[in-house]
Every structure is written in structure tokens, then in C-alpha cells.
Design a protein around this motif. Structure first.
Motif, PDB file in Angstrom:
ATOM      1  N   LEU A  43       8.764   6.895   4.991  1.00 20.17           N
ATOM      2  CA  LEU A  43       9.927   6.364   4.279  1.00 20.17           C
ATOM      3  C   LEU A  43       9.867   4.845   4.165  1.00 20.17           C
ATOM      4  O   LEU A  43      10.172   4.286   3.120  1.00 20.17           O
ATOM      5  N   GLY A  44       9.481   4.172   5.232  1.00 23.90           N
ATOM      6  CA  GLY A  44       9.413   2.713   5.205  1.00 23.90           C
ATOM      7  C   GLY A  44       8.303   2.192   4.310  1.00 23.90           C
ATOM      8  O   GLY A  44       8.546   1.479   3.330  1.00 23.90           O
ATOM      9  N   LEU A  45       7.093   2.543   4.634  1.00 25.34           N
ATOM     10  CA  LEU A  45       5.945   2.101   3.838  1.00 25.34           C
ATOM     11  C   LEU A  45       5.866   2.855   2.520  1.00 25.34           C
ATOM     12  O   LEU A  45       5.399   2.320   1.517  1.00 25.34           O
ATOM     13  N   GLY A  46       6.368   4.072   2.498  1.00 27.79           N
ATOM     14  CA  GLY A  46       6.336   4.881   1.282  1.00 27.79           C
ATOM     15  C   GLY A  46       7.136   4.286   0.146  1.00 27.79           C
ATOM     16  O   GLY A  46       6.782   4.433  -1.023  1.00 27.79           O
ATOM     17  N   THR A  47       8.225   3.584   0.461  1.00 24.62           N
ATOM     18  CA  THR A  47       9.000   2.952  -0.604  1.00 24.62           C
ATOM     19  C   THR A  47       8.203   1.847  -1.274  1.00 24.62           C
ATOM     20  O   THR A  47       8.297   1.652  -2.482  1.00 24.62           O
ATOM     21  N   LEU A  48       7.398   1.138  -0.503  1.00 23.89           N
ATOM     22  CA  LEU A  48       6.559   0.100  -1.106  1.00 23.89           C
ATOM     23  C   LEU A  48       5.444   0.691  -1.959  1.00 23.89           C
ATOM     24  O   LEU A  48       5.126   0.186  -3.030  1.00 23.89           O
ATOM     25  N   VAL A  49       4.848   1.778  -1.500  1.00 21.66           N
ATOM     26  CA  VAL A  49       3.770   2.413  -2.252  1.00 21.66           C
ATOM     27  C   VAL A  49       4.311   3.056  -3.512  1.00 21.66           C
ATOM     28  O   VAL A  49       3.732   2.921  -4.592  1.00 21.66           O
ATOM     29  N   ASN A  50       5.429   3.752  -3.412  1.00 22.70           N
ATOM     30  CA  ASN A  50       6.007   4.433  -4.572  1.00 22.70           C
ATOM     31  C   ASN A  50       6.611   3.472  -5.579  1.00 22.70           C
ATOM     32  O   ASN A  50       6.832   3.841  -6.724  1.00 22.70           O
ATOM     33  N   ARG A  51       6.862   2.250  -5.182  1.00 25.60           N
ATOM     34  CA  ARG A  51       7.414   1.267  -6.104  1.00 25.60           C
ATOM     35  C   ARG A  51       6.439   0.999  -7.255  1.00 25.60           C
ATOM     36  O   ARG A  51       6.837   0.700  -8.356  1.00 25.60           O
ATOM     37  N   HIS A  52       5.157   1.157  -6.973  1.00 26.82           N
ATOM     38  CA  HIS A  52       4.128   0.943  -7.995  1.00 26.82           C
ATOM     39  C   HIS A  52       3.762   2.227  -8.715  1.00 26.82           C
ATOM     40  O   HIS A  52       2.835   2.248  -9.500  1.00 26.82           O
ATOM     41  N   GLY A  53       4.425   3.306  -8.438  1.00 27.81           N
ATOM     42  CA  GLY A  53       4.167   4.592  -9.083  1.00 27.81           C
ATOM     43  C   GLY A  53       3.271   5.474  -8.235  1.00 27.81           C
ATOM     44  O   GLY A  53       2.461   5.002  -7.446  1.00 27.81           O
ATOM     45  N   ALA A  54       3.429   6.773  -8.415  1.00 25.79           N
ATOM     46  CA  ALA A  54       2.670   7.730  -7.614  1.00 25.79           C
ATOM     47  C   ALA A  54       1.345   8.104  -8.253  1.00 25.79           C
ATOM     48  O   ALA A  54       0.628   8.949  -7.745  1.00 25.79           O
ATOM     49  N   ALA A  55       0.996   7.499  -9.356  1.00 24.96           N
ATOM     50  CA  ALA A  55      -0.246   7.856 -10.045  1.00 24.96           C
ATOM     51  C   ALA A  55      -1.476   7.500  -9.217  1.00 24.96           C
ATOM     52  O   ALA A  55      -2.525   8.104  -9.386  1.00 24.96           O
ATOM     53  N   HIS A  56      -1.346   6.551  -8.327  1.00 25.97           N
ATOM     54  CA  HIS A  56      -2.487   6.142  -7.500  1.00 25.97           C
ATOM     55  C   HIS A  56      -2.840   7.180  -6.441  1.00 25.97           C
ATOM     56  O   HIS A  56      -3.914   7.137  -5.874  1.00 25.97           O
ATOM     57  N   LEU A  57      -1.929   8.103  -6.154  1.00 25.86           N
ATOM     58  CA  LEU A  57      -2.160   9.114  -5.126  1.00 25.86           C
ATOM     59  C   LEU A  57      -2.312  10.513  -5.716  1.00 25.86           C
ATOM     60  O   LEU A  57      -1.985  11.503  -5.080  1.00 25.86           O
ATOM     61  N   GLY A  58      -2.759  10.609  -6.918  1.00 21.41           N
ATOM     62  CA  GLY A  58      -2.962  11.904  -7.541  1.00 21.41           C
ATOM     63  C   GLY A  58      -1.672  12.535  -8.041  1.00 21.41           C
ATOM     64  O   GLY A  58      -1.590  13.753  -8.156  1.00 21.41           O
ATOM     65  N   GLY A  59      -0.660  11.731  -8.301  1.00 23.62           N
ATOM     66  CA  GLY A  59       0.587  12.244  -8.838  1.00 23.62           C
ATOM     67  C   GLY A  59       1.580  12.757  -7.815  1.00 23.62           C
ATOM     68  O   GLY A  59       2.596  13.326  -8.171  1.00 23.62           O
ATOM     69  N   VAL A  60       1.323  12.579  -6.517  1.00 23.11           N
ATOM     70  CA  VAL A  60       2.259  13.022  -5.479  1.00 23.11           C
ATOM     71  C   VAL A  60       2.882  11.808  -4.820  1.00 23.11           C
ATOM     72  O   VAL A  60       2.326  10.709  -4.847  1.00 23.11           O
ATOM     73  N   SER A  61       4.041  12.011  -4.201  1.00 22.75           N
ATOM     74  CA  SER A  61       4.679  10.898  -3.503  1.00 22.75           C
ATOM     75  C   SER A  61       3.890  10.559  -2.236  1.00 22.75           C
ATOM     76  O   SER A  61       3.132  11.378  -1.708  1.00 22.75           O
ATOM     77  N   TYR A  62       4.104   9.360  -1.755  1.00 24.01           N
ATOM     78  CA  TYR A  62       3.396   8.913  -0.556  1.00 24.01           C
ATOM     79  C   TYR A  62       3.784   9.762   0.651  1.00 24.01           C
ATOM     80  O   TYR A  62       2.953  10.070   1.499  1.00 24.01           O
ATOM     81  N   LEU A  63       5.057  10.147   0.753  1.00 17.49           N
ATOM     82  CA  LEU A  63       5.516  10.975   1.872  1.00 17.49           C
ATOM     83  C   LEU A  63       4.822  12.339   1.871  1.00 17.49           C
ATOM     84  O   LEU A  63       4.388  12.824   2.914  1.00 17.49           O
ATOM     85  N   THR A  64       4.679  12.933   0.697  1.00 16.27           N
ATOM     86  CA  THR A  64       3.980  14.212   0.575  1.00 16.27           C
ATOM     87  C   THR A  64       2.498  14.051   0.897  1.00 16.27           C
ATOM     88  O   THR A  64       1.869  14.928   1.478  1.00 16.27           O
ATOM     89  N   PHE A  65       1.932  12.925   0.544  1.00 17.14           N
ATOM     90  CA  PHE A  65       0.533  12.630   0.828  1.00 17.14           C
ATOM     91  C   PHE A  65       0.300  12.425   2.326  1.00 17.14           C
ATOM     92  O   PHE A  65      -0.711  12.845   2.880  1.00 17.14           O
ATOM     93  N   LEU A  66       1.257  11.807   3.007  1.00 18.86           N
ATOM     94  CA  LEU A  66       1.091  11.412   4.402  1.00 18.86           C
ATOM     95  C   LEU A  66       1.417  12.523   5.402  1.00 18.86           C
ATOM     96  O   LEU A  66       0.812  12.596   6.467  1.00 18.86           O
ATOM     97  N   ALA A  67       2.361  13.395   5.079  1.00 17.80           N
ATOM     98  CA  ALA A  67       2.872  14.385   6.036  1.00 17.80           C
ATOM     99  C   ALA A  67       1.801  15.311   6.623  1.00 17.80           C
ATOM    100  O   ALA A  67       1.782  15.517   7.841  1.00 17.80           O
ATOM    101  N   PRO A  68       0.867  15.887   5.836  1.00 15.93           N
ATOM    102  CA  PRO A  68      -0.136  16.771   6.458  1.00 15.93           C
ATOM    103  C   PRO A  68      -1.054  16.049   7.445  1.00 15.93           C
ATOM    104  O   PRO A  68      -1.407  16.598   8.489  1.00 15.93           O
ATOM    105  N   GLY A  69      -1.402  14.823   7.147  1.00 18.60           N
ATOM    106  CA  GLY A  69      -2.235  14.055   8.073  1.00 18.60           C
ATOM    107  C   GLY A  69      -1.513  13.752   9.371  1.00 18.60           C
ATOM    108  O   GLY A  69      -2.105  13.812  10.454  1.00 18.60           O
TER     109      GLY A  69
END
Length: 84
Positions: A43-69
Motif C-alpha cells: 500500500l505504501g510503496l504501491g501508491t508510488l508505483v501505481n501513480r505511473h500506471g500499472a502497464a510497467h507490471l504487465g497490467g496488474v496493480s503493484y499490490l497484486t504483483f507483490l502479494a504472492p512473493g
């Protein structure tokens, strides 16, 4: 000589008694710690990453990208903690 089944029951009863005494201390490392880390990084760092759009992570939000790891890391950390 005791049979393997009797030894297994004794061992299980030992670990059950031990866990009843120490479950409060393991709550933080096994459940609360990953949730807090997910909140900070997701949530903290994810807001900064998502501010630039989720296209950099394959179209998923940063939280969805980070949770399985984080889930895998928490499982590994808990397993190592129990083994040591």
C-alpha cells in the motif's frame, strides 16, 4: 521397545504442549509480520508505483504483483524459524 505409532503420538503430544505455551510469540512472525510488510510495501510503496500506471507490471496493480512473493517469503521464513 515402543512401537513407532506410540512414539509418534508422544512426539505429537510434546509439540502440541509446546505450541500451547508459545503460540502468542509465534503469531507475530507467522501472521502479523507478513500482513504489516504487505501493508507497508504493497500500500505504501504501491501508491508510488501505481501513480505511473500499472502497464510497467504487465497490467496488474503493484499490490497484486507483490502479494504472492510476500506469501512465499513468509512461508519460507516461518519454516526456517521452526527448523532453527
Amino acid at each position: 521397545m515402543a512401537s513407532p505409532a506410540v512414539l509418534a503420538v508422544r512426539e505429537f503430544r510434546f509439540w502440541l504442549t509446546d505450541y500451547r505455551r508459545t503460540w502468542r510469540g509465534t503469531i507475530f512472525s507467522s501472521a502479523l509480520n507478513p500482513v504489516l510488510f504487505l501493508g507497508a510495501m504493497g500500500l505504501g510503496l504501491g501508491t508510488l508505483v501505481n501513480r505511473h500506471g500499472a502497464a510497467h507490471l504487465g497490467g496488474v496493480s503493484y499490490l497484486t504483483f507483490l502479494a504472492p512473493g510476500l506469501l512465499a517469503a513468509a512461508a519460507m521464513e516461518t519454516g526456517i524459524g521452526e527448523c532453527t
